[in-house]
Design an enzyme around this catalytic site. Structure first.
Site, PDB file in Angstrom:
ATOM      1  N   ASP A 161       0.821  -1.205   0.000  1.00 27.59           N
ATOM      2  CA  ASP A 161       0.000   0.000   0.000  1.00 27.59           C
ATOM      3  C   ASP A 161       0.858   1.258   0.000  1.00 27.59           C
ATOM      4  O   ASP A 161       2.070   1.225   0.265  1.00 27.59           O
ATOM      5  CB  ASP A 161      -0.912   0.025   1.227  1.00 27.59           C
ATOM      6  CG  ASP A 161      -1.979  -1.061   1.195  1.00 27.59           C
ATOM      7  OD1 ASP A 161      -2.285  -1.559   0.087  1.00 27.59           O
ATOM      8  OD2 ASP A 161      -2.499  -1.400   2.269  1.00 27.59           O
ATOM      9  N   TYR A 220       5.484  -9.862   7.009  1.00 29.31           N
ATOM     10  CA  TYR A 220       5.426  -8.428   7.253  1.00 29.31           C
ATOM     11  C   TYR A 220       5.781  -8.154   8.708  1.00 29.31           C
ATOM     12  O   TYR A 220       5.467  -8.956   9.595  1.00 29.31           O
ATOM     13  CB  TYR A 220       4.025  -7.882   6.983  1.00 29.31           C
ATOM     14  CG  TYR A 220       3.681  -7.691   5.532  1.00 29.31           C
ATOM     15  CD1 TYR A 220       3.895  -6.464   4.899  1.00 29.31           C
ATOM     16  CD2 TYR A 220       3.125  -8.720   4.785  1.00 29.31           C
ATOM     17  CE1 TYR A 220       3.572  -6.277   3.564  1.00 29.31           C
ATOM     18  CE2 TYR A 220       2.794  -8.542   3.447  1.00 29.31           C
ATOM     19  CZ  TYR A 220       3.013  -7.328   2.844  1.00 29.31           C
ATOM     20  OH  TYR A 220       2.702  -7.138   1.533  1.00 29.31           O
TER      21      TYR A 220
END
Length: 265
Positions: free
Chosen positions: A56, A110
């Site tokens: 993102d 992540y």
């Protein structure tokens, strides 16, 4: 075919994947390939091109992975010669012609650095443990399908931060940042552990009961595994360490300046 490890500071970009409005990391990468004459006239991407996944706007990466048919001379350091300073190639690997950087990824990890000095580590770990395993995470994503995943999550205290790790074969859209927000809500006492069960239940959450997304800046795509070995280009890696080390120093100095304002008012 060759695969490249790409690290980037996502602050200035609208995400990794190309889009109609705003500069992306992929735009920078493909512009570099055009400058190096790797992309032929009329080509949008080189043959076989694919990336491990999108990130993102504002999200950074250590090991975003792209693969395509590349000439032998295109080392990571050669690629860096045309990339902006905040995007650095640092390793590469020869891969089979049928290799696909998206579909062949075995896992993605992540890491999120949550500033939460008053959060209870015990509760954060309990939420991460509850989220781990096979679940339908439809209440933690805007996706309508592909929401069932097998996840490994953890949360550990590091000073005033909770470092949250999430590992899975792939992730629904926006999942990690919403999972972090859920961990924060429980660890700070805004929600109970029972709410985690409600989030994982089949019934959809809506309105004020929905889980929003944590800010993108502290999120990093930490690793993508394929079962292949990447060779580090030492000169390219040194360039990356210099660039990101300088950015870390700048961010640390600004943090101290903001602390002076906060403490002095």
């Amino acid at each position: 075919m060759r695969a490249y490890r790409i690290a980037y500071d996502g602050t200035a970009y609208r995400g990794f994947q190309r889009q109609p409005h705003g500069e992306t990391v992929e735009d920078a990468l493909l512009d570099a390939l055009r400058s190096l004459d790797v992309l032929e006239a009329g080509e949008d991407t080189p043959p076989g091109y694919a990336a491990a996944g999108r990130t993102d706007a504002g999200v950074s990466a250590l090991a975003q992975t792209v693969a395509f048919e590349a000439p032998d001379w295109l080392t990571p350091r050669a690629l860096n010669g045309e990339l902006p300073a905040d995007v650095r190639a640092w390793a590469s690997a020869e891969v089979p012609r049928e290799f696909h950087a998206t579909h062949d990824a075995r896992s993605r990890t992540y890491a999120y650095h949550l500033h939460a000095p008053k959060a209870a580590e015990r509760l954060a770990r309990a939420v991460a443990e509850r989220l781990s395993g096979e679940h339908d995470f439809h209440n933690l994503t805007s996706d309508d399908d592909g929401t069932s995943r097998h996840l490994r999550a953890s949360a550990t205290r590091e000073g005033s931060f909770l470092t949250c790790h999430f590992r899975a074969g792939g992730f629904p859209r926006g999942f990690v940042r919403r999972a972090v927000r859920l961990i924060e809500a429980v660890a700070t006492g805004d929600r109970s552990m029972k709410f985690v069960d409600r989030v994982l239940a089949p019934e959809p959450l809506a309105g004020p009961d929905g889980v929003g997304a944590a800010p993108p800046g502290p999120l990093v795509l930490l690793s993508v595994t394929y079962g292949i070995g990447f060779a580090v280009d030492e000169r390219a890696a040194a360039s990356a360490r210099e660039v990101f080390g300088s950015r870390r120093a700048t961010a640390s100095a600004r943090s101290r300046a903001m602390g002076m304002l906060a403490d002095g008012v």
